[in-house]
Design a protein around this motif. Structure first.
Motif, PDB file in Angstrom:
ATOM      1  N   ASP A 195       1.789  -6.704  53.728  1.00  0.00           N
ATOM      2  CA  ASP A 195       1.854  -6.775  52.370  1.00  0.00           C
ATOM      3  C   ASP A 195       0.815  -5.998  51.629  1.00  0.00           C
ATOM      4  OD1 ASP A 195       3.597  -8.591  53.664  1.00  0.00           O
ATOM      5  OD2 ASP A 195       2.825 -10.528  52.671  1.00  0.00           O
ATOM      6  N   ASN A 196       1.202  -5.947  50.362  1.00  0.00           N
ATOM      7  CA  ASN A 196       0.387  -5.727  49.259  1.00  0.00           C
ATOM      8  C   ASN A 196       0.852  -6.658  48.212  1.00  0.00           C
ATOM      9  OD1 ASN A 196      -1.286  -5.171  47.309  1.00  0.00           O
ATOM     10  ND2 ASN A 196      -1.395  -3.066  47.310  1.00  0.00           N
ATOM     11  N   GLY A 197       1.779  -6.156  47.177  1.00  0.00           N
ATOM     12  CA  GLY A 197       2.173  -7.219  46.407  1.00  0.00           C
ATOM     13  C   GLY A 197       3.262  -6.696  45.416  1.00  0.00           C
ATOM     14  N   PHE A 198       3.381  -7.559  44.239  1.00  0.00           N
ATOM     15  CA  PHE A 198       4.341  -7.193  43.423  1.00  0.00           C
ATOM     16  C   PHE A 198       3.803  -6.478  42.160  1.00  0.00           C
ATOM     17  CE2 PHE A 198       6.187 -10.439  46.120  1.00  0.00           C
ATOM     18  CZ  PHE A 198       7.246 -10.198  46.115  1.00  0.00           C
ATOM     19  N   PRO A 240      14.341  -2.839  42.366  1.00  0.00           N
ATOM     20  CA  PRO A 240      13.674  -3.793  41.340  1.00  0.00           C
ATOM     21  C   PRO A 240      14.424  -5.207  41.568  1.00  0.00           C
ATOM     22  CG  PRO A 240      15.288  -2.181  40.269  1.00  0.00           C
ATOM     23  CD  PRO A 240      15.008  -1.538  41.657  1.00  0.00           C
ATOM     24  N   PHE A 241      13.626  -6.073  41.449  1.00  0.00           N
ATOM     25  CA  PHE A 241      14.047  -7.585  41.403  1.00  0.00           C
ATOM     26  C   PHE A 241      14.746  -7.826  42.922  1.00  0.00           C
ATOM     27  CE2 PHE A 241      13.119  -6.458  37.119  1.00  0.00           C
ATOM     28  CZ  PHE A 241      12.286  -7.758  36.774  1.00  0.00           C
ATOM     29  N   ILE A 242      14.699  -7.282  43.847  1.00  0.00           N
ATOM     30  CA  ILE A 242      15.314  -7.421  45.119  1.00  0.00           C
ATOM     31  C   ILE A 242      14.327  -8.708  45.685  1.00  0.00           C
ATOM     32  CG2 ILE A 242      14.213  -5.969  46.476  1.00  0.00           C
ATOM     33  CD1 ILE A 242      17.056  -5.635  47.779  1.00  0.00           C
ATOM     34  N   PHE A 243      13.251  -8.791  45.556  1.00  0.00           N
ATOM     35  CA  PHE A 243      12.717 -10.062  46.108  1.00  0.00           C
ATOM     36  C   PHE A 243      11.999 -10.927  44.830  1.00  0.00           C
ATOM     37  CE2 PHE A 243      11.734  -6.409  48.938  1.00  0.00           C
ATOM     38  CZ  PHE A 243      12.577  -6.772  50.181  1.00  0.00           C
ATOM     39  N   VAL A 297      19.840  -6.686  53.682  1.00  0.00           N
ATOM     40  CA  VAL A 297      18.502  -7.345  52.886  1.00  0.00           C
ATOM     41  C   VAL A 297      19.160  -8.215  51.906  1.00  0.00           C
ATOM     42  CG1 VAL A 297      16.806  -6.860  51.358  1.00  0.00           C
ATOM     43  CG2 VAL A 297      16.893  -5.140  53.128  1.00  0.00           C
ATOM     44  N   TYR A 298      20.062  -8.192  51.429  1.00  0.00           N
ATOM     45  CA  TYR A 298      20.732  -9.252  50.247  1.00  0.00           C
ATOM     46  C   TYR A 298      21.033 -10.281  51.270  1.00  0.00           C
ATOM     47  CZ  TYR A 298      22.317  -6.039  46.417  1.00  0.00           C
ATOM     48  OH  TYR A 298      22.173  -5.185  45.304  1.00  0.00           O
ATOM     49  N   LYS A 299      21.596 -10.283  52.310  1.00  0.00           N
ATOM     50  CA  LYS A 299      21.852 -11.416  53.155  1.00  0.00           C
ATOM     51  C   LYS A 299      20.530 -12.169  53.591  1.00  0.00           C
ATOM     52  CE  LYS A 299      24.834 -12.602  56.931  1.00  0.00           C
ATOM     53  NZ  LYS A 299      24.449 -12.345  58.335  1.00  0.00           N
ATOM     54  N   ALA A 300      19.593 -11.410  54.001  1.00  0.00           N
ATOM     55  CA  ALA A 300      18.490 -12.018  54.444  1.00  0.00           C
ATOM     56  C   ALA A 300      17.746 -12.761  53.409  1.00  0.00           C
ATOM     57  CB  ALA A 300      17.349 -11.020  54.782  1.00  0.00           C
ATOM     58  N   VAL A 301      17.916 -12.331  52.113  1.00  0.00           N
ATOM     59  CA  VAL A 301      17.082 -13.091  50.844  1.00  0.00           C
ATOM     60  C   VAL A 301      18.066 -13.567  49.963  1.00  0.00           C
ATOM     61  CG1 VAL A 301      15.352 -11.276  50.796  1.00  0.00           C
ATOM     62  CG2 VAL A 301      17.428 -11.058  49.242  1.00  0.00           C
ATOM     63  N   ASP A 326       7.963 -14.995  50.115  1.00  0.00           N
ATOM     64  CA  ASP A 326       8.884 -15.626  51.107  1.00  0.00           C
ATOM     65  C   ASP A 326      10.053 -14.947  51.311  1.00  0.00           C
ATOM     66  OD1 ASP A 326       6.990 -17.868  51.485  1.00  0.00           O
ATOM     67  OD2 ASP A 326       8.029 -19.328  50.244  1.00  0.00           O
ATOM     68  N   ASP A 327      10.711 -14.393  50.275  1.00  0.00           N
ATOM     69  CA  ASP A 327      12.080 -13.655  50.410  1.00  0.00           C
ATOM     70  C   ASP A 327      11.714 -12.207  51.183  1.00  0.00           C
ATOM     71  OD1 ASP A 327      13.703 -15.007  49.080  1.00  0.00           O
ATOM     72  OD2 ASP A 327      13.773 -13.626  46.969  1.00  0.00           O
ATOM     73  N   LEU A 328      10.533 -11.755  50.747  1.00  0.00           N
ATOM     74  CA  LEU A 328       9.871 -10.263  51.500  1.00  0.00           C
ATOM     75  C   LEU A 328       9.751 -10.474  52.946  1.00  0.00           C
ATOM     76  CD1 LEU A 328       8.740  -7.561  51.576  1.00  0.00           C
ATOM     77  CD2 LEU A 328       6.335  -8.896  51.404  1.00  0.00           C
ATOM     78  N   HIS A 329       9.263 -11.850  53.474  1.00  0.00           N
ATOM     79  CA  HIS A 329       9.125 -11.893  54.906  1.00  0.00           C
ATOM     80  C   HIS A 329      10.285 -12.158  55.574  1.00  0.00           C
ATOM     81  CE1 HIS A 329       4.362 -13.010  53.561  1.00  0.00           C
ATOM     82  NE2 HIS A 329       4.949 -11.885  53.904  1.00  0.00           N
ATOM     83  N   LYS A 330      11.443 -12.618  54.711  1.00  0.00           N
ATOM     84  CA  LYS A 330      12.754 -12.760  55.679  1.00  0.00           C
ATOM     85  C   LYS A 330      13.069 -11.298  56.086  1.00  0.00           C
ATOM     86  CE  LYS A 330      13.992 -17.107  52.924  1.00  0.00           C
ATOM     87  NZ  LYS A 330      14.223 -17.414  51.688  1.00  0.00           N
TER      88      LYS A 330
END
Ligand code: LMR
Length: 330
Positions: A143-146, A106-109, A322-326, A113-117
């Motif tokens: 993609d789908n969504g949030f 939860p709440f990672i992106f 993932v943390y680093k990317a976003v 834009d974050d997701l695409h990173k």
């Protein structure tokens, strides 16, 4: 003599011809409606794959769990009964590739834009590579969504979902996420959700609005809250043996069709979810609530402990990538 030889050569060629002229069939199975980001992208891929290969490849798309439900479709792909799928990222955990559950945190992106990173970067590539030992080749992320939350009672705070039976996909991270807000997680195949909501087997659910609307969940849920608490999207996958054995030129054409279909999917995903939100509102059947930043922050702090709790399962290296990317901030 020459005539006879020519005739022989022609008939030999004719005999051999069917083997080369045989159409390559791709069965592409998925569980959502045609009029969703994934459903539309699958149709787009079919069209471009058939065009680019000059009809040498025929793609048959089977939407809406017509052919297989969530769990069966994975098995069917590995067995070669279907060649292509686009399961949600949550559905790779049960296959034994738990790293994919990082997408369920939860709440990672914060946004697309974050997701695409991740999905367009090295971390995403490394995750797809983890599928290969399972006989699966990952081709792309769509993609789908949030996700939003729905129930038959209003949802403004995590406490509003306490004790509610909420349908989740088959993901341990989503199970923990629901436990974190003291709800009761119920794993169900996507095709069973509408009926489970209708009959009260579950009280509520979470999904991007495009899935909610196209499965008519708004007819059986009185309240929906835009929580955007987590992401749901897809990995397009093929049976690796099938893919590796394709003639190189055909594989190249299919790769081009996939690149185009991926751009198409990712361009329409947000728009489709926005349109379907308007359609849910217009139906007058589900009351839609938008949280204030403070109300949303309460969901975030209730759910965030799931990250540490699931780090051992998902793998610290994957979470850190993932943390680093976003540039994730707790
Ligand atoms: C779900 O089971 O809720 C989703 O994974 C369905 C889908 O494929 O979008």
């Amino acid at each position: 003599m020459t005539k006879a030889l020519t005739a022989l050569t022609i008939s030999a060629a004719l005999l051999a011809a069917p083997a080369f002229a045989e159409t390559i069939n791709i069965k592409f199975s998925h569980v959502v409606a045609v009029d969703t980001p994934k459903g539309q992208a699958a149709e787009f891929f079919k069209k471009r794959a058939e065009e680019l290969t000059g009809g040498k490849v025929k793609v048959d798309v089977y939407p809406n769990s017509q052919l297989y439900k969530d769990k069966e479709e994975m098995e069917a792909l590995q067995l070669g009964a279907v060649q292509m799928l686009a399961p949600s990222l949550a559905k790779f955990g049960p296959l034994g590739v738990k790293d994919f559950e990082v997408f369920d945190l939860p709440f990672i992106f914060n946004n697309y834009d974050d997701l695409h990173k991740v999905t367009k970067g090295e971390a995403g590539k490394a995750l797809l590579a983890k599928l290969e030992p399972k006989g699966i080749k990952g081709l792309a992320y769509w993609d789908n969504g949030f996700k939003s939350m729905s129930a038959n009672t209003p949802i403004k705070t995590p406490a509003d979902l306490k004790g509610k039976k909420l349908r989740i996909q088959n993901s341990k991270v989503l199970e923990e996420q629901m436990r974190a807000i003291k709800a009761i997680p119920q794993m169900l195949a996507f095709s069973e959700v509408y009926q489970a909501l209708q009959t009260g087997v579950v009280d509520g659910t979470e999904n991007p609005i495009s899935n909610f609307y196209t499965q008519k969940m708004h007819e059986v849920q009185k309240y929906m809250t835009i929580t955007d608490h987590g992401y749901l999207g897809y990995a397009v996958i093929v049976n690796k043996k099938f893919w590796d054995e394709l003639p190189a030129d055909i594989r190249g054409q299919l790769e081009t069709a996939m690149v185009e279909a991926t751009d198409y999917a990712n361009n329409i995903a947000k728009e489709k979810n926005d349109q379907d939100l308007e359609a849910v509102k217009a139906s007058g059947k589900t009351e839609v609530t938008v949280l204030t930043p403070e109300e949303r922050a309460a969901f975030r702090s209730a759910m965030l402990p799931v990250h540490d709790k699931m780090a051992g399962r998902i793998g610290k290296e994957t979470i850190d990538a993932v943390y680093k990317a976003v540039s994730f901030q707790k």
